[in-house]
Every structure is written in C-alpha cells, then in structure tokens.
Design an enzyme around this catalytic site. Sequence first.
Site, PDB file in Angstrom:
ATOM      1  N   ARG A 186      -3.470   1.751  -2.734  1.00  0.00           N
ATOM      2  CA  ARG A 186      -2.361   2.679  -2.984  1.00  0.00           C
ATOM      3  C   ARG A 186      -2.646   3.506  -4.231  1.00  0.00           C
ATOM      4  O   ARG A 186      -2.362   4.712  -4.261  1.00  0.00           O
ATOM      5  CB  ARG A 186      -1.041   1.920  -3.146  1.00  0.00           C
ATOM      6  CG  ARG A 186      -0.505   1.338  -1.851  1.00  0.00           C
ATOM      7  CD  ARG A 186       0.873   0.743  -2.042  1.00  0.00           C
ATOM      8  NE  ARG A 186       1.868   1.762  -2.336  1.00  0.00           N
ATOM      9  CZ  ARG A 186       3.060   1.514  -2.874  1.00  0.00           C
ATOM     10  NH1 ARG A 186       3.398   0.279  -3.197  1.00  0.00           N
ATOM     11  NH2 ARG A 186       3.908   2.504  -3.099  1.00  0.00           N
ATOM     12  N   CYS A 244       4.490   0.870 -11.365  1.00  0.00           N
ATOM     13  CA  CYS A 244       4.111   0.437 -10.021  1.00  0.00           C
ATOM     14  C   CYS A 244       4.672   1.473  -9.053  1.00  0.00           C
ATOM     15  O   CYS A 244       4.609   2.663  -9.326  1.00  0.00           O
ATOM     16  CB  CYS A 244       4.637  -0.969  -9.740  1.00  0.00           C
ATOM     17  SG  CYS A 244       6.413  -1.142  -9.940  1.00  0.00           S
TER      18      CYS A 244
END
Length: 288
Positions: A186, A244
Amino acid sequence: MTRSTGWTTLVTPDALAAALGDPMLVVLDARFSLADPAAGEAAWRQARIPGARYVHLDRDLSGAHAPGAGRHPWPQAADFGRMLAARGITPAHQVVVYDAADGAFAARAWCLLRLAGHADAAVLDGGFEGWRSLGLPLDDAAPVPEAAAVAPYPADFERARLFDAVRVRGHLAQGGLLLDARAGERFRGDVEPIDARAGHVPAAVSRPYACNLADGRFKPADVLAGEFGPLLGEAGAPGAVVMCGSGVTACHHLLAMAHAGLEGAGLYTGSWSGWIEDPARPVSTGPD
C-alpha cells in the site's frame, strides 16, 4: 479498593488473568473488522474475557468527520471522556484493552487513553486469540448491562502530539521523520484496497506495523528499541510522526515505541485518507 498493576504498555495474558476481579481494573474489548463493522461487537456478545466492556472503533474510538480528518477522525476530548465515564472508567482505574490478535485496534484505544492523560492503560499482548489459546477463562453468557456511569472523565488530549496535514508538511520541511505503518504494497502504491488514491506522502518512510510483532506477540522491548533506534536517529521519538491509512494502525507504532522506552512521537491523525482529501497535495509511489 486496591490495585497493584500499573501496566502502561503491554500486559501478558497470565498477568491479566490473575488481576480479574480487581474493582480498579476495567477490561475493554476492541475487536473490529473494517470489512464488517458489526463483527467485533457480535463476537464480544458471543464470548469475551470476563467483565470486558465493548468499545466500537467507529462509535467510541473515532469522532465526527471534518475536512482532512480521514476515515477515522480523532474524537473530541469531551466526547471521549463521556465514553470512558459510560464504561465506568475514572482516572484511577487500570485499563487493559484487547482486540482479536495483533493489537492494531486495541492500540488505538490505548493511544487515546494515553494522550488523554491516562497513564495506566495497556494492551493485552496476543489479544483474544492468545488468551483463548492458553485456555484462560471466557464468559459466553449474555452480556450484562454496562457498569454504572461515573463522573465525566476529565479528558484533555496532548495536542502537541496530534498533527494535521499542515503540521506534517512543516515537520517534513524541517527534516522530521514521518513513519507510515501501512503494509509495504500500500505504501508503494502497488495496491489500494480502501482509499481512493494509492501511494504515500512524499518523504515518508515505510515501516509496516506488522514489523513490531513476532509469532503474534510484540517483540521484546530491546529488540524494538534496536529496530526503531536507527530510524529515529539523533532526534529520537520526539522527532518522529507516525501515520497509516486512517490514524488507527499508526498507534501500534506508538505502543511499540513506548514499550521500548521511546516516548514522545506524534500522530498524524488524518493519515493517508485525510491527506488525499485534498487533490492538490502531492503523492508519491514506489519504495521512496
């Protein structure tokens, strides 16, 4: 009433089991699934650590959306304080939080508590699955009503450690470290299963939160200190900000660092989902 715990980062299943029944201990169940937001509470209703009270990521550990706040906005201190009071939590209580296994959701509750000034908060290392694998007691009866509410908890977040996009850009411009806790694929932008854009904040550094674990438990404090030390450099934890996807799993890094004696890092509360709300903000792909 007595309490002899004083846990501030992690607690082992055996230690928690020995403390069950202490009136100054509150156990919170933070199990959650991003794919099925109702699944964690359903699992709590089926079976839980005795006495555990449920906290929902969306309802209890997040606030109302605001521009740039991302998918799991940081709550207002007064709202969080009311939630704690509804769970029977006062500043004098020892709080232990668990989730299904790896501590990602439990760390969010821990971080909220710590930044609200509640020192005696800890995460159950290994979570519910670790507890169950050891054959420790479970309660599978219908949950009892919540504990009687206590006086409003005087929560007041340590705002200096909570970063928005403007502060993050300033932090990076001054050479500060931004650690991204998402999985490597990601971060690189190879895949993006949740958010509208793939990639990462330019100049951010990848350290997936799974790197804090070994065999389902947090690595020993000295091992974590040895891994975070080179990343943090001379500035140490106060010179770092963690992020995050939405400000949840980044808290895992704060917990791991605190366990290693590395305190003071900041949290980009909006994280990637907040960063990309403004299409003018730059995005990088690839390893760096």
